[in-house]
Design a protein around this motif. Structure first.
Motif, PDB file in Angstrom:
ATOM      1  N   ILE A   9      34.208 -20.434  77.256  1.00 16.19           N
ATOM      2  CA  ILE A   9      34.356 -21.427  79.041  1.00 16.19           C
ATOM      3  C   ILE A   9      35.713 -21.673  79.167  1.00 16.19           C
ATOM      4  O   ILE A   9      36.370 -22.984  78.869  1.00 16.19           O
ATOM      5  CB  ILE A   9      33.650 -22.377  78.960  1.00 16.19           C
ATOM      6  CG1 ILE A   9      33.699 -23.486  77.592  1.00 16.19           C
ATOM      7  CG2 ILE A   9      32.031 -22.053  79.639  1.00 16.19           C
ATOM      8  CD1 ILE A   9      33.210 -25.158  76.931  1.00 16.19           C
ATOM      9  N   THR A  83      27.814 -20.305  79.730  1.00 19.66           N
ATOM     10  CA  THR A  83      25.842 -18.498  79.225  1.00 19.66           C
ATOM     11  C   THR A  83      25.575 -18.304  80.834  1.00 19.66           C
ATOM     12  O   THR A  83      25.054 -19.650  81.608  1.00 19.66           O
ATOM     13  CB  THR A  83      24.767 -19.584  78.935  1.00 19.66           C
ATOM     14  OG1 THR A  83      25.770 -20.494  77.634  1.00 19.66           O
ATOM     15  CG2 THR A  83      23.698 -19.188  78.795  1.00 19.66           C
ATOM     16  N   ILE A  86      23.038 -20.298  83.882  1.00 10.38           N
ATOM     17  CA  ILE A  86      23.361 -21.950  83.465  1.00 10.38           C
ATOM     18  C   ILE A  86      23.742 -22.046  84.876  1.00 10.38           C
ATOM     19  O   ILE A  86      25.240 -22.406  84.870  1.00 10.38           O
ATOM     20  CB  ILE A  86      23.647 -22.673  82.178  1.00 10.38           C
ATOM     21  CG1 ILE A  86      22.841 -21.885  81.776  1.00 10.38           C
ATOM     22  CG2 ILE A  86      23.575 -23.656  82.474  1.00 10.38           C
ATOM     23  CD1 ILE A  86      21.258 -22.363  81.627  1.00 10.38           C
ATOM     24  N   SER A  87      23.415 -22.784  86.147  1.00  9.64           N
ATOM     25  CA  SER A  87      24.372 -23.424  87.068  1.00  9.64           C
ATOM     26  C   SER A  87      25.023 -21.456  87.437  1.00  9.64           C
ATOM     27  O   SER A  87      26.152 -22.257  88.275  1.00  9.64           O
ATOM     28  CB  SER A  87      25.333 -24.040  86.867  1.00  9.64           C
ATOM     29  OG  SER A  87      24.583 -24.832  86.959  1.00  9.64           O
ATOM     30  N   ASP A  88      24.827 -20.529  86.935  1.00 11.09           N
ATOM     31  CA  ASP A  88      25.098 -19.536  87.750  1.00 11.09           C
ATOM     32  C   ASP A  88      24.533 -18.151  87.584  1.00 11.09           C
ATOM     33  O   ASP A  88      23.153 -18.496  87.476  1.00 11.09           O
ATOM     34  CB  ASP A  88      25.963 -18.651  86.247  1.00 11.09           C
ATOM     35  CG  ASP A  88      27.793 -19.225  86.455  1.00 11.09           C
ATOM     36  OD1 ASP A  88      28.424 -19.280  87.063  1.00 11.09           O
ATOM     37  OD2 ASP A  88      28.116 -18.879  85.029  1.00 11.09           O
ATOM     38  N   ALA A 112      28.722 -25.656  78.821  1.00  5.08           N
ATOM     39  CA  ALA A 112      29.544 -26.403  78.930  1.00  5.08           C
ATOM     40  C   ALA A 112      28.891 -27.585  78.429  1.00  5.08           C
ATOM     41  O   ALA A 112      28.972 -28.596  78.229  1.00  5.08           O
ATOM     42  CB  ALA A 112      30.100 -26.440  80.356  1.00  5.08           C
ATOM     43  N   TYR A 132      25.191 -29.418  89.638  1.00  8.14           N
ATOM     44  CA  TYR A 132      25.972 -29.659  90.453  1.00  8.14           C
ATOM     45  C   TYR A 132      25.082 -30.407  91.544  1.00  8.14           C
ATOM     46  O   TYR A 132      23.941 -29.981  92.271  1.00  8.14           O
ATOM     47  CB  TYR A 132      27.006 -28.921  91.877  1.00  8.14           C
ATOM     48  CG  TYR A 132      27.537 -27.851  90.941  1.00  8.14           C
ATOM     49  CD1 TYR A 132      29.018 -28.036  90.641  1.00  8.14           C
ATOM     50  CD2 TYR A 132      27.365 -26.255  90.524  1.00  8.14           C
ATOM     51  CE1 TYR A 132      30.301 -27.180  89.967  1.00  8.14           C
ATOM     52  CE2 TYR A 132      28.587 -25.363  89.774  1.00  8.14           C
ATOM     53  CZ  TYR A 132      29.863 -26.031  89.712  1.00  8.14           C
ATOM     54  OH  TYR A 132      30.862 -24.931  89.087  1.00  8.14           O
ATOM     55  N   TYR A 157      27.431 -30.778  86.408  1.00  5.02           N
ATOM     56  CA  TYR A 157      28.583 -29.960  86.746  1.00  5.02           C
ATOM     57  C   TYR A 157      29.175 -30.478  88.197  1.00  5.02           C
ATOM     58  O   TYR A 157      28.575 -30.919  88.893  1.00  5.02           O
ATOM     59  CB  TYR A 157      28.618 -28.693  87.334  1.00  5.02           C
ATOM     60  CG  TYR A 157      27.931 -28.303  85.199  1.00  5.02           C
ATOM     61  CD1 TYR A 157      28.603 -28.480  84.033  1.00  5.02           C
ATOM     62  CD2 TYR A 157      27.079 -26.814  85.718  1.00  5.02           C
ATOM     63  CE1 TYR A 157      28.202 -28.203  83.077  1.00  5.02           C
ATOM     64  CE2 TYR A 157      26.884 -26.307  84.677  1.00  5.02           C
ATOM     65  CZ  TYR A 157      27.796 -26.850  83.128  1.00  5.02           C
ATOM     66  OH  TYR A 157      26.919 -26.532  82.010  1.00  5.02           O
ATOM     67  N   LEU A 186      37.280 -28.724  78.837  1.00  7.75           N
ATOM     68  CA  LEU A 186      37.070 -28.200  77.783  1.00  7.75           C
ATOM     69  C   LEU A 186      37.329 -26.620  76.725  1.00  7.75           C
ATOM     70  O   LEU A 186      36.777 -25.857  77.280  1.00  7.75           O
ATOM     71  CB  LEU A 186      35.835 -28.166  77.297  1.00  7.75           C
ATOM     72  CG  LEU A 186      34.967 -29.529  77.596  1.00  7.75           C
ATOM     73  CD1 LEU A 186      32.952 -29.560  78.626  1.00  7.75           C
ATOM     74  CD2 LEU A 186      34.883 -30.220  76.687  1.00  7.75           C
ATOM     75  N   VAL A 214      35.605 -29.559  85.443  1.00  5.39           N
ATOM     76  CA  VAL A 214      35.136 -31.124  84.489  1.00  5.39           C
ATOM     77  C   VAL A 214      33.342 -31.101  84.821  1.00  5.39           C
ATOM     78  O   VAL A 214      32.929 -30.625  85.027  1.00  5.39           O
ATOM     79  CB  VAL A 214      35.143 -31.962  85.605  1.00  5.39           C
ATOM     80  CG1 VAL A 214      34.585 -33.481  86.064  1.00  5.39           C
ATOM     81  CG2 VAL A 214      36.644 -32.399  85.802  1.00  5.39           C
ATOM     82  N   THR A 215      32.764 -31.512  83.118  1.00  6.01           N
ATOM     83  CA  THR A 215      31.463 -31.570  83.414  1.00  6.01           C
ATOM     84  C   THR A 215      31.733 -33.493  83.236  1.00  6.01           C
ATOM     85  O   THR A 215      31.651 -34.306  82.800  1.00  6.01           O
ATOM     86  CB  THR A 215      31.515 -31.192  82.014  1.00  6.01           C
ATOM     87  OG1 THR A 215      31.418 -30.056  82.288  1.00  6.01           O
ATOM     88  CG2 THR A 215      29.741 -31.777  81.849  1.00  6.01           C
TER      89      THR A 215
HETATM   90  N1  SAM Z   1      27.656 -20.877  82.768  1.00  6.21           N
HETATM   91  C1  SAM Z   1      28.473 -22.249  82.679  1.00  6.21           C
HETATM   92  C2  SAM Z   1      28.280 -22.827  81.540  1.00  6.21           C
HETATM   93  O1  SAM Z   1      27.842 -22.247  80.156  1.00  6.21           O
HETATM   94  O2  SAM Z   1      28.486 -24.040  81.362  1.00  6.21           O
HETATM   95  C3  SAM Z   1      28.515 -23.032  83.759  1.00  6.21           C
HETATM   96  C4  SAM Z   1      28.827 -22.133  84.491  1.00  6.21           C
HETATM   97  S1  SAM Z   1      29.578 -23.507  86.426  1.00  6.21           S
HETATM   98  C5  SAM Z   1      29.740 -22.376  87.867  1.00  6.21           C
HETATM   99  C6  SAM Z   1      31.017 -23.988  85.834  1.00  6.21           C
HETATM  100  C7  SAM Z   1      31.161 -25.657  85.932  1.00  6.21           C
HETATM  101  O3  SAM Z   1      30.522 -25.718  84.589  1.00  6.21           O
HETATM  102  C8  SAM Z   1      32.510 -25.785  85.740  1.00  6.21           C
HETATM  103  O4  SAM Z   1      32.165 -26.411  87.444  1.00  6.21           O
HETATM  104  C9  SAM Z   1      32.360 -27.402  85.236  1.00  6.21           C
HETATM  105  O5  SAM Z   1      31.702 -28.794  85.903  1.00  6.21           O
HETATM  106  C10 SAM Z   1      31.479 -26.660  83.836  1.00  6.21           C
HETATM  107  N2  SAM Z   1      32.481 -26.105  82.897  1.00  6.21           N
HETATM  108  C11 SAM Z   1      32.878 -24.575  83.128  1.00  6.21           C
HETATM  109  N3  SAM Z   1      33.954 -24.837  82.190  1.00  6.21           N
HETATM  110  C12 SAM Z   1      34.595 -26.363  81.558  1.00  6.21           C
HETATM  111  C13 SAM Z   1      35.387 -26.367  80.683  1.00  6.21           C
HETATM  112  N4  SAM Z   1      36.258 -25.830  79.956  1.00  6.21           N
HETATM  113  N5  SAM Z   1      35.310 -27.937  80.292  1.00  6.21           N
HETATM  114  C14 SAM Z   1      34.567 -28.534  81.477  1.00  6.21           C
HETATM  115  N6  SAM Z   1      33.750 -28.614  81.828  1.00  6.21           N
HETATM  116  C15 SAM Z   1      33.231 -26.548  82.305  1.00  6.21           C
END
Ligand code: SAM
Length: 278
Positions: A9, A83, A86-88, A112, A132, A157, A186, A214-215
């Motif tokens: 990530i 992953t 997961i929101s993907d 995340a 989200y 998210y 992160l 942001v998480t």
């Molecule tokens: N599938 C991914 C996962 O396993 O975390 C999440 C995908 S989702 C489309 C993307 C969201 O995850 C971002 O908008 C944010 O809220 C969170 N996210 C992803 N990378 C991040 C990071 N490096 N730091 C903080 N939040 C993160």
């Protein structure tokens, strides 16, 4: 064989050795964004056949990938980061692979929500992942109301530009003092954790432009008072009278449950029976 491969990530060192090997051995990389996949593969020194697979992929693309799997090809599913599924995108391909009798193998790695929780200090024996939140304020508040009374943390998210609004709504729905953790960027160079009551953290974010990813973690809600209201002696007497119990048995119940003297209990039972008749 379909491999569901978690990718970093932010920090590329977080790609596991197993994920690297699977990507190297796969026949096809099914990627949310083939250009981003090319960067990751380039970092690994790999030149692979990629196929785009995202939320708007056609049923034909799904069918093509399933045909490849059925033909014995090894497909590795990756998303832009973290992953897959997961929101993907990805769940449809995974479900179709199982349905087609193919083997699906997860290759675990960063997510995340879990990364943020792990370093937040928030007890996470139980937690809820809410993805989200809705973008419209009214819908978002309704969504939050359904989540924030639970006695466990909730992870969201959010896009950086909407984080402040989310925190203000968390304060409005869950209380100004509700503790939150904002985990930003992160595993990256500007990784940051901001802790505090929702309203204070919202005020802090309003002072600057929130950049990156942001998480948001919201601490557990207060335990809900579950004890049912106990009826008074006269309420119980009235209820038992309506159920048709004779005064002697109502009086016995009142004496046993409320410790009333027999004469007082009998009088209460008699009155309950009388008012039932009226
Ligand atoms: N599938 C991914 C996962 O396993 O975390 C999440 C995908 S989702 C489309 C993307 C969201 O995850 C971002 O908008 C944010 O809220 C969170 N996210 C992803 N990378 C991040 C990071 N490096 N730091 C903080 N939040 C993160």
């Amino acid at each position: 064989m379909l491999y569901v491969v978690a990718t970093p990530i932010g920090n590329l060192e977080d790609l596991s050795a197993r994920a690297g090997r699977v990507l190297a051995e796969a026949d096809i990389i099914a990627a949310e964004d083939t250009r981003r996949a090319a960067k990751l593969l380039g970092h690994l020194g790999l030149s692979k056949r990629t196929a785009s697979f995202h939320s708007y992929s056609s049923p034909e693309r799904l069918a093509e990938l399933v045909e490849e799997l059925k033909a014995g090809k090894c497909v590795a599913l990756i998303s832009d980061a973290g992953t897959p599924c997961i929101s993907d995108p990805g769940a449809e391909l995974v479900a179709a692979a199982w349905q087609a009798g193919c083997k699906v193998v997860p290759i675990p790695g960063p997510c995340a929500a879990v990364v943020a929780l792990s370093a937040s200090g928030v007890p996470a024996g139980r937690f809820m992942f809410a993805g989200y939140p809705p973008r419209k304020a009214g819908e978002r508040r309704g969504f939050l109301a359904g989540l924030l009374s639970a006695p466990w943390p909730v992870v969201f998210y959010e896009a950086p530009g909407r984080a402040e609004d989310l925190l203000r709504d968390i304060a409005a729905v869950g209380g100004r003092e509700r503790q939150v953790v904002v985990a930003r960027e992160l595993t990256k160079v500007f990784e940051e954790f901001v802790f505090g009551p929702a309203e204070e953290v919202a005020a802090e974010l309003s002072q600057r432009e929130v950049k990156g990813e942001v998480t948001v973690i919201v601490g557990p809600g207060a335990p809900v008072e579950t004890a049912a209201k106990q009826p008074s002696a006269s309420e119980l007497a009235a209820w038992l009278a309506r159920e048709g119990l004779p005064p002697g048995r109502i009086a016995a119940a009142l004496t046993a449950l409320y410790g009333l003297p027999r004469s007082v209990a009998y009088e209460s039972a008699r009155r309950a029976r009388a008012s039932k008749r009226r």
